[in-house]
Enzyme design. Structure first.
Site, PDB file in Angstrom:
ATOM      1  N   ASP A 274       5.952  10.238  -2.790  1.00  0.00           N
ATOM      2  CA  ASP A 274       5.846   9.002  -3.578  1.00  0.00           C
ATOM      3  C   ASP A 274       5.045   8.009  -2.749  1.00  0.00           C
ATOM      4  O   ASP A 274       5.275   7.870  -1.552  1.00  0.00           O
ATOM      5  CB  ASP A 274       7.245   8.436  -3.888  1.00  0.00           C
ATOM      6  CG  ASP A 274       7.230   7.501  -5.094  1.00  0.00           C
ATOM      7  OD1 ASP A 274       8.005   7.725  -6.030  1.00  0.00           O
ATOM      8  OD2 ASP A 274       6.415   6.536  -5.094  1.00  0.00           O
TER       9      ASP A 274
ATOM     10  N   CYS B  56       2.614  26.403 -20.571  1.00  0.00           N
ATOM     11  CA  CYS B  56       2.569  25.443 -19.475  1.00  0.00           C
ATOM     12  C   CYS B  56       2.646  24.043 -20.083  1.00  0.00           C
ATOM     13  O   CYS B  56       2.628  23.877 -21.306  1.00  0.00           O
ATOM     14  CB  CYS B  56       1.320  25.627 -18.611  1.00  0.00           C
ATOM     15  SG  CYS B  56      -0.198  24.939 -19.301  1.00  0.00           S
TER      16      CYS B  56
ATOM     17  N   CYS C 248      -0.056  23.252 -22.536  1.00  0.00           N
ATOM     18  CA  CYS C 248       0.031  23.882 -23.864  1.00  0.00           C
ATOM     19  C   CYS C 248       0.713  22.921 -24.854  1.00  0.00           C
ATOM     20  O   CYS C 248       0.375  22.890 -26.033  1.00  0.00           O
ATOM     21  CB  CYS C 248       0.848  25.163 -23.804  1.00  0.00           C
ATOM     22  SG  CYS C 248       0.108  26.528 -22.909  1.00  0.00           S
TER      23      CYS C 248
ATOM     24  N   CYS D 207       7.690   3.089 -17.348  1.00  0.00           N
ATOM     25  CA  CYS D 207       8.947   2.326 -17.337  1.00  0.00           C
ATOM     26  C   CYS D 207       8.697   0.881 -16.929  1.00  0.00           C
ATOM     27  O   CYS D 207       9.414  -0.028 -17.337  1.00  0.00           O
ATOM     28  CB  CYS D 207       9.915   2.935 -16.338  1.00  0.00           C
ATOM     29  SG  CYS D 207      10.369   4.604 -16.719  1.00  0.00           S
TER      30      CYS D 207
HETATM   31 ZN   LIG Z   1      -1.062  26.183 -20.995  1.00  0.00          ZN
END
Ligand SMILES: [Zn+2]
Length: 249
Positions: A59, A170, A173, A186
């Protein structure tokens, strides 16, 4: 495992599905947690308490007062400190017997490829689509399972994308990279605090199951939570044969 570890992890070891073997698999594992915020806090805390032997936290942000409403790995005293390091301190206090690596950096494609290659499981705990897609590309390329969570306002979602199966979708997709998504973070939209705990804890559960090879993962399913009415919806998700990320694999 020594006596102290056998005691610490005894409530896992008592589970038939886990036992000594499953717990040892966790101790031998390396999890990469991208994002040490609302999702990354509970996800990483459970990975640490459960005994994942090496956790890498990434991070590049610092702890802000507005984070503390939901990002439970951080404390009021650590406002202004790097989130990755703040979360590392929390994890090591929970479990000093594991290794936690804190990376205070913004990761590009090349760095992600390097980090993902070293991990056994990857948890996407970020809040923007550009990073989500970069993490997905790295996981597909390296053949590493990805546990993806997202929360905004009162809505949450979680899924697992496991390129090892060869048949499952994935992330790309489901959410094509060229699609114009409103990238609502957020920071501007608000988020109901406990929902990041619910989804982050579920990300940890899926990651632990993947590391131990127990049960069935969320691969091929997307779980969606309406936190305002507390309703879960599970939908089957299919691989996109024309997906530019995973179709050629
Ligand atoms: Zn994919």
């Amino acid at each position: 495992m020594d006596d102290s570890q056998l005691l610490r992890y005894s409530r896992h070891i008592l589970l038939d599905e886990i036992g000594i073997e499953g717990q040892q698999a966790l101790l031998d594992a390396h999890a990469l947690v991208i994002g040490a915020g609302g999702l990354g806090s509970p996800a990483a805390m459970y990975l640490a308490s459960a005994g994942v032997g090496h956790i890498t936290l990434v991070d590049n942000d610092t702890v802000d007062l507005t984070n503390l409403q939901r990002q439970i790995a951080h404390t009021t005293q650590r406002v202004g400190q790097p989130k990755a390091e703040s979360a590392r301190l929390t994890l090591q206090q929970i479990n000093p017997g594991i290794t936690v690596t804190a990376l205070n950096e913004r990761v590009d494609d090349a760095r992600l490829a390097q980090l993902v290659a070293q991990a056994d499981v990857v948890l996407d705990c970020t809040d923007n689509f550009a990073t989500r897609h970069a993490v997905n590309r790295a996981c597909v390329a390296a053949g590493k399972p990805l546990v993806s969570g997202a929360v905004i306002r009162f809505d949450g979602q979680i899924s697992v994308f496991d390129p090892r199966s060869g048949a499952q979708p994935c992330y790309s997709c489901l959410f094509p990279q060229d699609q114009k998504f409103e990238d609502v973070a957020c920071s501007t939209m608000g988020v109901f605090a406990p929902l990041v705990g619910v989804v982050g804890a579920m990300q940890a559960a899926e990651a632990l199951k993947l590391l131990m090879g127990v049960g069935a993962s969320l691969a091929g399913r997307l779980l969606m939570l309406d936190g305002l009415h507390m309703e879960w919806t599970s939908i089957g998700v299919a691989r996109n044969g024309a997906c530019p990320v995973c179709a050629a694999k």
